[in-house]
Design an enzyme around this catalytic site. Structure first.
Site, PDB file in Angstrom:
ATOM      1  CG  PHE A 149     102.769 -27.347 -74.155  1.00 40.71           C
ATOM      2  CD1 PHE A 149     101.608 -27.706 -74.821  1.00 40.71           C
ATOM      3  CD2 PHE A 149     102.652 -26.727 -72.919  1.00 40.71           C
ATOM      4  CE1 PHE A 149     100.356 -27.449 -74.269  1.00 40.71           C
ATOM      5  CE2 PHE A 149     101.411 -26.473 -72.361  1.00 40.71           C
ATOM      6  CZ  PHE A 149     100.252 -26.833 -73.036  1.00 40.71           C
ATOM      7  CE  LYS A 173     113.962 -25.742 -72.243  1.00 34.29           C
ATOM      8  NZ  LYS A 173     112.836 -26.738 -72.071  1.00 34.29           N
ATOM      9  CD  GLU A 176     110.619 -30.584 -71.133  1.00 38.68           C
ATOM     10  OE1 GLU A 176     110.471 -30.685 -69.899  1.00 38.68           O
ATOM     11  OE2 GLU A 176     110.839 -29.490 -71.705  1.00 38.68           O
ATOM     12  NE  ARG A 177     104.404 -30.690 -70.940  1.00 39.59           N
ATOM     13  CZ  ARG A 177     103.475 -30.052 -70.262  1.00 39.59           C
ATOM     14  NH1 ARG A 177     102.445 -29.496 -70.904  1.00 39.59           N
ATOM     15  NH2 ARG A 177     103.539 -29.940 -68.951  1.00 39.59           N
ATOM     16  CB  SER A 226     103.697 -21.379 -65.696  1.00 36.17           C
ATOM     17  OG  SER A 226     104.962 -21.616 -65.092  1.00 36.17           O
ATOM     18  CB  CYS A 281      99.382 -17.351 -74.286  1.00 34.73           C
ATOM     19  SG  CYS A 281     100.836 -18.397 -74.394  1.00 34.73           S
TER      20      CYS A 281
END
Length: 375
Positions: A149, A173, A176-177, A226, A281
């Site tokens: 995200f 992909k 989805e946030r 993560s 990050c």
């Protein structure tokens, strides 16, 4: 309620799973859209599209593929403001950070514009008695990227830019946030001249991730996220014979030496630690000063600097950072601060009770500072 659909075979694709994820505006805490969550069959539909496009795209000469990348770069730059506003409205980072997010992705697209040179092979005359050796680079086929995200423009462009330029076709992909910018990038890639199926965007959760990792026609997967999920993606993808790069759990640490220029240190730390609400990050949340004198002076300067940081909505061009991406993440950060106190660290500045007037339901948290942190 606006529905964010998949982007498959060069057009919006209506999912049939009946499952949706809420897309929030972190500035207000309100749901602004729903994103469709894919089934395994919908992921397979995207792979079929990418597979059908691969033969023609991979056999297109590199110069023509590079021209598509040049045009894609131009289109992204022309739509920079729209993309940045869209990104900020779903992620929460301020507009300047969103533009930086997009620009950093474009730097890789710029590299991909020079792909004809990078694709050149090698030829060695006389590698052995009567033996000449040559090498060439060939596209793999359908490849995929699973992106986080926190950089919904940069990291997808890092992945699909080079992959597409060298002749692969791509399944993205995204998180989805904040899924709208990746879809818009897919549209712009088609507008730039890429054939349909070259770049597909499929939204989803673990079901979609597992479908990518298990699909026999996806040959390589790139992941950023993560550490736990990175391990899962690498292990599962490798078990299915895929090339995998899985990057997880990055954070920076700083060491402040006694002879450091503390004016510059404070300036750099305030941006590196608190910029984009720490959702990078390569954020820098841990600093180790060398010696008590350095530590004491650094602490006092940070105590003075932190109140000058402006926390505001994404559209506030004076704000240093905006809200975090979700209520769950805000609560998680607040929980980490509480845990630090429980474990004996000294909480020098506490940002847990921060509230932005007029946006009390937004996902804001103030800058915080610990000292004397134990292992």
């Amino acid at each position: 309620m606006r529905d964010i659909r998949h982007f498959i075979d060069g057009a919006a694709f209506e999912g049939a799973s009946g499952r949706f994820g809420d897309v929030f505006n972190p500035n207000t805490g309100e749901v602004q859209a729903r994103v469709q969550l894919a089934t395994v069959s919908e992921m397979d539909r995207a792979v079929q599209s990418a597979q059908a496009a691969f033969e023609g795209w991979s056999s297109t000469n590199p110069q023509r593929r590079a021209r598509v990348m040049f045009e894609f770069k131009r289109l992204v730059e022309a739509n920079m403001n729209e993309l940045a506003e869209m990104l900020s409205s779903e992620h929460g980072k301020v507009i300047a950070d969103s533009k930086g997010d997009i620009q950093r992705g474009l730097e890789v697209i710029e590299f991909a514009c020079g792909i004809p040179h990078a694709l050149k092979g090698e030829y060695t005359l006389g590698a052995g008695p009567g033996i000449d050796v040559y090498s060439s680079r060939q596209a793999l086929g359908v490849v995929a990227g699973i992106t986080p995200f926190n950089f919904p423009a940069m990291i997808p462009m890092w992945m699909f830019g080079v992959a597409i330029a060298v002749g692969n076709t791509f399944i993205l992909k995204p998180s989805e946030r904040d899924p709208s910018v990746p879809v818009r990038l897919g549209e712009l890639m088609m507008e730039a001249g890429a054939p349909k199926g070259v770049l597909n965007v499929v939204h989803g959760d673990k079901t979609a991730v597992d479908a990518i990792l298990a699909h026999p026609d996806i040959h390589a997967v790139s992941f950023v996220g993560s550490s736990d999920i990175a391990h899962y993606v690498y292990q599962t993808g490798a078990q299915h014979g895929k090339r995998v790069q899985a990057m997880g759990g990055a954070k920076n640490h700083g060491i402040v030496m006694p002879d450091a220029d503390l004016d510059q240190v404070i300036k750099d730390l305030s941006g590196a630690a608190y910029g984009s609400a720490g959702e990078r990050c390569m954020a820098l949340p841990v600093v180790v000063p060398v010696g008590k004198k350095t530590a004491d002076e650094l602490r006092e300067r940070l105590i003075a600097e932190i109140p000058t940081l402006r926390v505001g909505v994404s559209t506030d061009d004076q704000a240093h950072y905006g809200p975090v991406v979700s209520a769950q993440h805000r609560d998680r950060v607040a929980g980490w601060i509480s845990k630090g106190v429980e474990e004996g660290a000294e909480l020098v500045v506490d940002g847990r009770d921060f509230s932005l007037q007029g946006h009390e339901k937004g996902y804001f948290i103030g800058p915080s500072l610990f000292d004397h942190v134990t292992t």
